[in-house]
Design a protein around this motif. Structure first.
Motif, PDB file in Angstrom:
ATOM      1  N   LEU A 255      35.270  40.467  40.130  1.00 34.73           N
ATOM      2  CA  LEU A 255      34.448  39.766  41.040  1.00 34.73           C
ATOM      3  C   LEU A 255      34.794  39.548  42.321  1.00 34.73           C
ATOM      4  N   GLY A 256      36.042  39.212  42.283  1.00 34.75           N
ATOM      5  CA  GLY A 256      36.852  38.656  43.518  1.00 34.75           C
ATOM      6  C   GLY A 256      37.000  39.916  44.297  1.00 34.75           C
ATOM      7  N   ALA A 257      37.292  41.153  43.762  1.00 36.03           N
ATOM      8  CA  ALA A 257      37.491  42.309  44.515  1.00 36.03           C
ATOM      9  C   ALA A 257      35.917  42.900  44.880  1.00 36.03           C
ATOM     10  N   VAL A 258      34.962  42.782  44.184  1.00 33.13           N
ATOM     11  CA  VAL A 258      33.804  43.405  44.664  1.00 33.13           C
ATOM     12  C   VAL A 258      33.311  42.668  45.807  1.00 33.13           C
ATOM     13  N   ASN A 259      33.496  41.212  45.813  1.00 35.21           N
ATOM     14  CA  ASN A 259      33.082  40.445  46.878  1.00 35.21           C
ATOM     15  C   ASN A 259      33.638  40.629  48.181  1.00 35.21           C
TER      16      ASN A 259
ATOM     17  N   GLY B  68      36.776  42.680  48.706  1.00 38.17           N
ATOM     18  CA  GLY B  68      37.347  43.997  48.957  1.00 38.17           C
ATOM     19  C   GLY B  68      38.559  44.141  48.079  1.00 38.17           C
ATOM     20  N   ARG B  69      39.363  43.054  47.518  1.00 37.73           N
ATOM     21  CA  ARG B  69      40.389  43.092  46.933  1.00 37.73           C
ATOM     22  C   ARG B  69      40.673  41.867  45.965  1.00 37.73           C
ATOM     23  N   THR B  70      41.502  42.150  45.019  1.00 36.41           N
ATOM     24  CA  THR B  70      42.013  40.874  44.288  1.00 36.41           C
ATOM     25  C   THR B  70      43.326  41.210  43.969  1.00 36.41           C
ATOM     26  N   PHE B  71      44.051  40.072  43.283  1.00 38.84           N
ATOM     27  CA  PHE B  71      45.584  40.552  42.953  1.00 38.84           C
ATOM     28  C   PHE B  71      46.042  40.073  41.759  1.00 38.84           C
TER      29      PHE B  71
ATOM     30  N   SER C 259      48.339  36.310  35.517  1.00 36.35           N
ATOM     31  CA  SER C 259      47.107  35.654  36.184  1.00 36.35           C
ATOM     32  C   SER C 259      46.461  36.541  37.310  1.00 36.35           C
ATOM     33  N   PHE C 260      45.205  36.497  37.540  1.00 33.37           N
ATOM     34  CA  PHE C 260      44.377  37.132  38.568  1.00 33.37           C
ATOM     35  C   PHE C 260      44.485  36.242  39.871  1.00 33.37           C
ATOM     36  N   GLU C 261      44.686  36.532  41.071  1.00 31.52           N
ATOM     37  CA  GLU C 261      44.459  35.759  41.975  1.00 31.52           C
ATOM     38  C   GLU C 261      43.711  35.790  43.143  1.00 31.52           C
TER      39      GLU C 261
ATOM     40  N   PRO D 155      56.448  41.353  41.824  1.00 35.89           N
ATOM     41  CA  PRO D 155      55.770  41.092  40.771  1.00 35.89           C
ATOM     42  C   PRO D 155      54.132  41.040  40.742  1.00 35.89           C
ATOM     43  N   MET D 156      53.759  41.340  41.890  1.00 39.02           N
ATOM     44  CA  MET D 156      52.386  41.209  42.163  1.00 39.02           C
ATOM     45  C   MET D 156      51.632  42.610  42.665  1.00 39.02           C
ATOM     46  N   VAL D 157      50.557  42.919  41.937  1.00 37.07           N
ATOM     47  CA  VAL D 157      49.930  44.117  42.395  1.00 37.07           C
ATOM     48  C   VAL D 157      48.349  43.779  43.024  1.00 37.07           C
TER      49      VAL D 157
END
Length: 485
Positions: free
Chosen positions: A107-111, A113-116, A132-134, A222-224
């Motif tokens: 949902l964060g990415a859709v809103n 543009g990106r999430t981590f 965790s998703f950030e 370690p973050m993508v």
């Protein structure tokens, strides 16, 4: 190895990029929550009606954002060369609660543009790394020049109480900083602001027995990043960015419709050739000592007014046609549906005697939109599972997962009858039962349990199992004959 000064400078640069992104992130999140400010077509309308509609907002942004997210469900990861999903990766996924948190990430990415996704070791349980998703408003990744995948550094920056915190992730080490939270500086001179900036600069955070910086045993940042609708040479695009302008227009039309409904939805009567009626003022003895104008608002409530005179005339303005507004609103909602590939029945809510095939056809655009997200999110999730394997010290699995594939639940919406019919036909053609169970939507762990149950049934009733196999072979032969014909 970076020096402290180099690490602080890198944090400052990445924080500047994060600060650049935040206005759009906060705007989109506000529109999703329905807290966007109402826009007006003119200053006159704002002057007279701005306060009246201050807290009003119709919210189609939330529908547009939720539509694909509700169909994005990860069932597991299948390493290259493996016949089924990796059970250990699914265990780590579940242990970190990512079956739920992944929905927040998508949902964060859709809103925005990106999430981590962040992966790190777990001292209390080395076999289960922390994942965790950030939030996109707190994280940023720096890539190698000319690459969209090779990560040089990552920063997570957040505030808690009266302190701000920053963690800088490098391939070989991790730095942790903090500083006092910045207050309002609007009333301060340039000199005092400079003093605040110096005193509030990033400093190494006190981490107790933990070294700072600490080594990064994974050997990779370690973050993508999970991009939504990525571009070759620009930032990824939010699904709701293009809806904002039309949402503002729809809100304005609603405000105008409400105003017209209040003032002009009933016929307006006009009186000409008459003075405003007056009520006599009496003294204690009842004698008329003056007069005062009638309170016209009372007549509006009572819907009765008396006029006298020879030239009194009445006429009428017809009521406003509010259908004009509703038709324009429907067009605006239709534009949102077309631009975002959101099915009309998600927005309009009108479904009457629609067949299953027609429903599937109506949702084709949304399904394709979801499948596009599965492609891009899947690429990032493979890297996330690779990081999990590296955190566990399993380099062989890390390489296998990197070349594997993410298993997603079916993006199409089908009835149980349609699904059962489709799976039965695929079984007759020869698709294995385990594959059909995954296609049905079961997770790899549920499929493993199902296969164990099926084996126990065969052990308890070998004759029944043999009969079922003969029936399947008969159906298989018939299907082969039909295919050959």
């Amino acid at each position: 190895m970076a020096t402290e000064e180099e690490a602080r400078r890198l944090v400052a640069l990445l924080e500047d990029e994060l600060r650049r992104r935040r206005p759009d992130i906060e705007r989109n999140n506000g529109y999703y929550r329905g807290t966007q400010p109402l826009k007006f077509a003119s200053e006159q309308f704002r002057k007279f009606h701005g306060d009246r509609y201050r807290d009003f907002a119709d919210n189609w942004v939330q529908v547009v954002a939720d539509a694909p997210v509700e169909r994005l469900t990860v069932n597991g990861v299948q390493p290259v060369g493996a016949e089924r999903a990796d059970v250990e990766s699914s265990r780590v996924w579940q242990a970190n609660g990512l079956d739920a948190d992944s929905q927040l990430g998508f949902l964060g990415a859709v809103n925005t543009g990106r999430t981590f996704a962040l992966v790190w070791g777990n001292p209390s349980d080395p076999s289960t790394p922390k994942v965790s998703f950030e939030d996109s408003g707190q994280c940023v990744i720096a890539y190698e020049p000319g690459s969209r995948t090779d990560r040089r550094a990552a920063l997570k920056c957040w505030a808690d109480g009266d302190r701000e915190y920053a963690t800088l992730f490098l391939p070989d080490e991790v730095w942790k900083f903090d500083r006092p939270a910045a207050g309002s500086a609007d009333h301060k001179s340039a000199q005092l602001r400079a003093v605040d900036e110096e005193l509030g600069s990033w400093a190494p955070r006190a981490t107790g027995d933990e070294p700072n910086p600490q080594p990064n045993p994974m050997g990779v940042v370690p973050m993508v990043e999970l991009p939504n609708r990525p571009m070759l040479n620009a930032d990824p695009i939010s699904d709701v960015s293009g809806v904002v302008a039309m949402q503002d227009a729809i809100n304005l039309l609603w405000a105008q419709l409400f105003t017209a409904s209040d003032y002009a939805s009933f016929p307006q009567r006009i009186v000409t050739g008459a003075e405003v009626p007056e009520i006599p003022i009496l003294d204690d003895s009842g004698a008329i000592v003056g007069s005062r104008p009638v309170d016209l608002e009372k007549f509006a409530v009572d819907r009765v007014m008396f006029f006298t005179g020879d030239n009194v005339r009445t006429s009428e303005w017809t009521a406003a046609n509010l259908d004009t507004y509703t038709r324009v609103l429907e067009v605006g909602v239709g534009h949102i549906a077309a631009q975002t590939r959101t099915p009309q029945h998600y927005l309009a809510g009108k479904m009457t005697n629609i067949s299953g095939d027609a429903l599937i056809a109506a949702e084709t655009g949304l399904v394709k939109r979801v499948e596009e997200k599965q492609t891009w999110f899947g690429q990032a999730l493979r890297e996330m599972f690779r990081l999990i394997a590296l955190a566990q010290g399993d380099t062989a699995k890390a390489a296998a997962v990197a070349g594997g594939r993410i298993l997603w639940a079916d993006a199409e919406s089908r009835s149980q009858a349609q699904m059962a019919d489709a799976l039965t036909k695929l079984r007759q053609v020869g698709f294995p039962f385990e594959w059909l169970a995954l296609k049905y939507g079961l997770t790899p762990i549920e499929v493993a349990d199902l296969m164990s149950m099926k084996q126990r049934e065969m052990d308890l009733d070998p004759l029944g199992a043999a009969t079922a196999l003969m029936v399947h072979d008969s159906g298989q032969g018939q299907a082969d004959t039909e295919l050959a014909a």
